[in-house]
Design a protein around this motif. Structure first.
Motif, PDB file in Angstrom:
ATOM      1  N   ILE A 214       0.838  -1.206   0.000  1.00 16.50           N
ATOM      2  CA  ILE A 214       0.000   0.000   0.000  1.00 16.50           C
ATOM      3  C   ILE A 214       0.870   1.251   0.000  1.00 16.50           C
ATOM      4  O   ILE A 214       0.632   2.199  -0.756  1.00 16.50           O
ATOM      5  CB  ILE A 214      -0.946  -0.007   1.217  1.00 16.50           C
TER       6      ILE A 214
ATOM      7  N   ARG B 159       2.418   1.905  -3.334  1.00 15.44           N
ATOM      8  CA  ARG B 159       1.418   2.439  -4.248  1.00 15.44           C
ATOM      9  C   ARG B 159       1.209   3.939  -4.009  1.00 15.44           C
ATOM     10  O   ARG B 159       1.134   4.736  -4.943  1.00 15.44           O
ATOM     11  CB  ARG B 159       0.096   1.684  -4.064  1.00 15.44           C
TER      12      ARG B 159
ATOM     13  N   ALA C 207      -7.751  -3.144   0.692  1.00 11.71           N
ATOM     14  CA  ALA C 207      -6.941  -2.233  -0.110  1.00 11.71           C
ATOM     15  C   ALA C 207      -6.928  -2.594  -1.595  1.00 11.71           C
ATOM     16  O   ALA C 207      -7.115  -1.731  -2.453  1.00 11.71           O
ATOM     17  CB  ALA C 207      -5.516  -2.181   0.446  1.00 11.71           C
ATOM     18  N   PHE C 208      -6.695  -3.854  -1.912  1.00  8.23           N
ATOM     19  CA  PHE C 208      -6.617  -4.276  -3.314  1.00  8.23           C
ATOM     20  C   PHE C 208      -7.742  -5.258  -3.650  1.00  8.23           C
ATOM     21  O   PHE C 208      -7.576  -6.175  -4.456  1.00  8.23           O
ATOM     22  CB  PHE C 208      -5.254  -4.907  -3.597  1.00  8.23           C
TER      23      PHE C 208
ATOM     24  N   GLU D  42      -4.708  -0.587  -8.406  1.00  9.34           N
ATOM     25  CA  GLU D  42      -5.217   0.601  -7.733  1.00  9.34           C
ATOM     26  C   GLU D  42      -5.824   0.231  -6.384  1.00  9.34           C
ATOM     27  O   GLU D  42      -6.305  -0.883  -6.179  1.00  9.34           O
ATOM     28  CB  GLU D  42      -6.286   1.291  -8.595  1.00  9.34           C
ATOM     29  N   LEU D  43      -5.822   1.198  -5.486  1.00  6.62           N
ATOM     30  CA  LEU D  43      -6.494   0.997  -4.206  1.00  6.62           C
ATOM     31  C   LEU D  43      -7.999   1.047  -4.417  1.00  6.62           C
ATOM     32  O   LEU D  43      -8.505   1.868  -5.177  1.00  6.62           O
ATOM     33  CB  LEU D  43      -6.052   2.073  -3.210  1.00  6.62           C
ATOM     34  N   SER D  44      -8.702   0.165  -3.734  1.00  6.28           N
ATOM     35  CA  SER D  44     -10.143   0.035  -3.972  1.00  6.28           C
ATOM     36  C   SER D  44     -10.902   1.235  -3.414  1.00  6.28           C
ATOM     37  O   SER D  44     -10.472   1.890  -2.452  1.00  6.28           O
ATOM     38  CB  SER D  44     -10.662  -1.251  -3.333  1.00  6.28           C
TER      39      SER D  44
ATOM     40  N   PHE E 269      -1.445   7.666   5.525  1.00  2.00           N
ATOM     41  CA  PHE E 269      -1.735   6.247   5.728  1.00  2.00           C
ATOM     42  C   PHE E 269      -1.205   5.779   7.075  1.00  2.00           C
ATOM     43  O   PHE E 269      -1.895   5.068   7.825  1.00  2.00           O
ATOM     44  CB  PHE E 269      -1.121   5.457   4.577  1.00  2.00           C
TER      45      PHE E 269
ATOM     46  N   GLU F 132      -3.234   8.778  -5.343  1.00  2.00           N
ATOM     47  CA  GLU F 132      -4.474   8.157  -4.900  1.00  2.00           C
ATOM     48  C   GLU F 132      -5.271   9.173  -4.088  1.00  2.00           C
ATOM     49  O   GLU F 132      -4.754   9.782  -3.148  1.00  2.00           O
ATOM     50  CB  GLU F 132      -4.191   6.916  -4.048  1.00  2.00           C
TER      51      GLU F 132
ATOM     52  N   PHE G  11     -11.889   0.867   0.316  1.00  2.00           N
ATOM     53  CA  PHE G  11     -10.739   1.151   1.177  1.00  2.00           C
ATOM     54  C   PHE G  11     -10.544   2.653   1.314  1.00  2.00           C
ATOM     55  O   PHE G  11     -10.412   3.188   2.431  1.00  2.00           O
ATOM     56  CB  PHE G  11      -9.488   0.497   0.596  1.00  2.00           C
ATOM     57  N   LEU G  12     -10.528   3.367   0.192  1.00  2.00           N
ATOM     58  CA  LEU G  12     -10.296   4.805   0.225  1.00  2.00           C
ATOM     59  C   LEU G  12     -11.422   5.533   0.962  1.00  2.00           C
ATOM     60  O   LEU G  12     -11.177   6.511   1.668  1.00  2.00           O
ATOM     61  CB  LEU G  12     -10.148   5.343  -1.192  1.00  2.00           C
TER      62      LEU G  12
END
Length: 429
Positions: free
Chosen positions: A209, A212, A254-255, A261-263, A231, A218, A266-267
């Motif tokens: 993470i 990324r 996260a994935f 990409e971060l889901s 984070f 992101e 998750f975000l």
């Protein structure tokens, strides 16, 4: 006043006008909201003793109850409870970037915010007590920062307190912000170690993470860029009883989309954890909780972070990437879209060099108000050794040391923590 019923309780809302500056009682005024809760069976009793609940924070409103639940159920067995929205929180006159802007420039806004610490909260409580109870003292229950406020109460208005109960909130009376954070970083590192011991596969996931985030832009739902440091600040949750588990369940999203990409789920959840829109005081005045006298706080957590290189936001480091805890950093204000207009205000508060005293050690040594405190041995947020030094220095004080609960023991113990403190103050435990 507005009253309504919930299951097993009668709830009454109160609003109190109070001076912004208690040294200027004829000056500008703000409003403080408080919610009175009484068990239905006791609603008609005029002789029921009052318990004032001082919430943790700073910057968070008091709990919104739904009948008799948790620690409140135990309190209502023999008290009428007042849930105080400390000034600037909940339904009390709010603090927000928009409302602060109406006061003038950054200097005026910073000056206004200097009146939102424990010393002012205690004086608000005394005005409220005299209005509701007359000259009768009440029991105070302070959780976390609310415990800090309880010690301020005993320092400057002990005549208003019949007995004091504190959970996870015994401060170092003379501890500077530097003292606090030099002790905090190692405790947070220890919580990280326990987290990774429980979930060893998350070592690699956390690194993935972070890599990324270091290499790609992101964005959280509010448009804020998620950085490696942002984070890392999710580690705030690791000090709660279920914090390690909640962190793991968040990370596993996260994935979840199966791509690099971060889901979005998750975000979205990370954005909720990192936002301070609802509690700007937590950012703006957190370090000021430790400010006394002529020593400015000057972003102590940021300055001392260099002494603990293991917390570096290095996505390619050899050791597990460490999460931070309840540290406040200047970028937290600048990166939050709702609070970015307050960056200069935050800097002015960090340089403020005229903080009034929060505690009176001499008066506390002669204290005769019964004080009992649960001190959590593994508390990530409040230093154990400083807490024990303080208990030993206060007259008529007793500590219950336990590692059965984490910092949130009052909330999650189903009333058992509060019951133990009540029995202690009655001499039954």
């Amino acid at each position: 006043m507005r009253s309504f019923r919930q299951t097993g309780t009668v709830v009454t809302d109160h609003r109190f006008p109070v001076p912004l500056d208690h040294d200027d009682p004829d000056g500008p005024r703000i409003e403080v909201f408080a919610r009175e809760v009484v068990a239905t069976a006791h609603a008609g009793r005029d002789d029921l003793p009052w318990l004032l609940f001082l919430q943790g924070g700073p910057g968070f409103g008091s709990p919104r109850p739904s009948g008799r639940e948790g620690w409140l159920d135990r309190a209502l067995a023999d008290h009428r409870v007042l849930l105080l929205d400390q000034r600037g929180t909940g339904l009390s006159t709010p603090v927000s970037a928009r409302r602060l802007a109406a006061l003038g420039g950054p200097a005026e806004q910073a000056r206004y915010l200097t009146h939102f610490r424990a010393d002012s909260i205690v004086l608000d409580a005394e005005l409220i007590r005299r209005e509701l109870l007359g000259g009768t003292p009440w029991t105070i229950l302070g959780q976390s920062y609310g415990g800090f406020c309880a010690h301020t109460y005993l320092s400057f208005a002990p005549e208003g307190v019949q007995q004091a109960l504190v959970t996870g909130g015994t401060p170092g009376l003379a501890a500077t912000p530097e003292d606090v954070y030099r002790r905090t970083y190692p405790r947070v590192a220890a919580k990280n170690a326990r987290f990774y011991e429980r979930y060893p596969d998350d070592v690699r996931l956390v690194r993935d993470i972070a890599r990324r985030l270091a290499a790609h832009d992101e964005r959280l739902p509010n448009g804020r860029r998620l950085t490696v440091e942002g984070f890392q600040s999710l580690g705030l949750m690791l000090g709660m009883g279920d914090g390690a588990d909640r962190m793991h369940y968040l990370l596993e999203l996260a994935f979840a989309d199966g791509g690099p990409e971060l889901s979005e789920p998750f975000l979205e959840q990370v954005g909720t954890h990192l936002s301070h829109t609802a509690a700007p005081i937590h950012l703006l005045l957190h370090e000021a909780c430790y400010g006394q006298g002529a020593n400015p706080t000057r972003w102590a957590a940021q300055r001392l972070r260099a002494e603990f290189p293991e917390f570096a936001p290095d996505p390619d480091g050899g050791d597990p990437l460490l999460f931070t805890g309840e540290m406040i950093y200047p970028w937290m204000v600048a990166d939050d879209p709702s609070l970015a207009p307050l960056r200069e205000v935050a800097d002015l508060l960090a340089e403020h060099d005229d903080w009034p005293a929060l505690y009176d050690p001499a008066r506390l040594r002669g204290n005769d108000v019964p004080l009992v405190a649960s001190v959590y041995h593994d508390d990530m947020y409040v230093d154990f050794d400083l807490s024990m030094e303080t208990v030993a220095s206060i007259g008529n004080a007793r500590a219950w040391v336990t590692n059965e609960w984490e910092h949130d023991g009052l909330r999650v113990s189903g009333g058992r923590v509060l019951d133990r403190l009540i029995r202690m103050v009655r001499g039954e435990a």
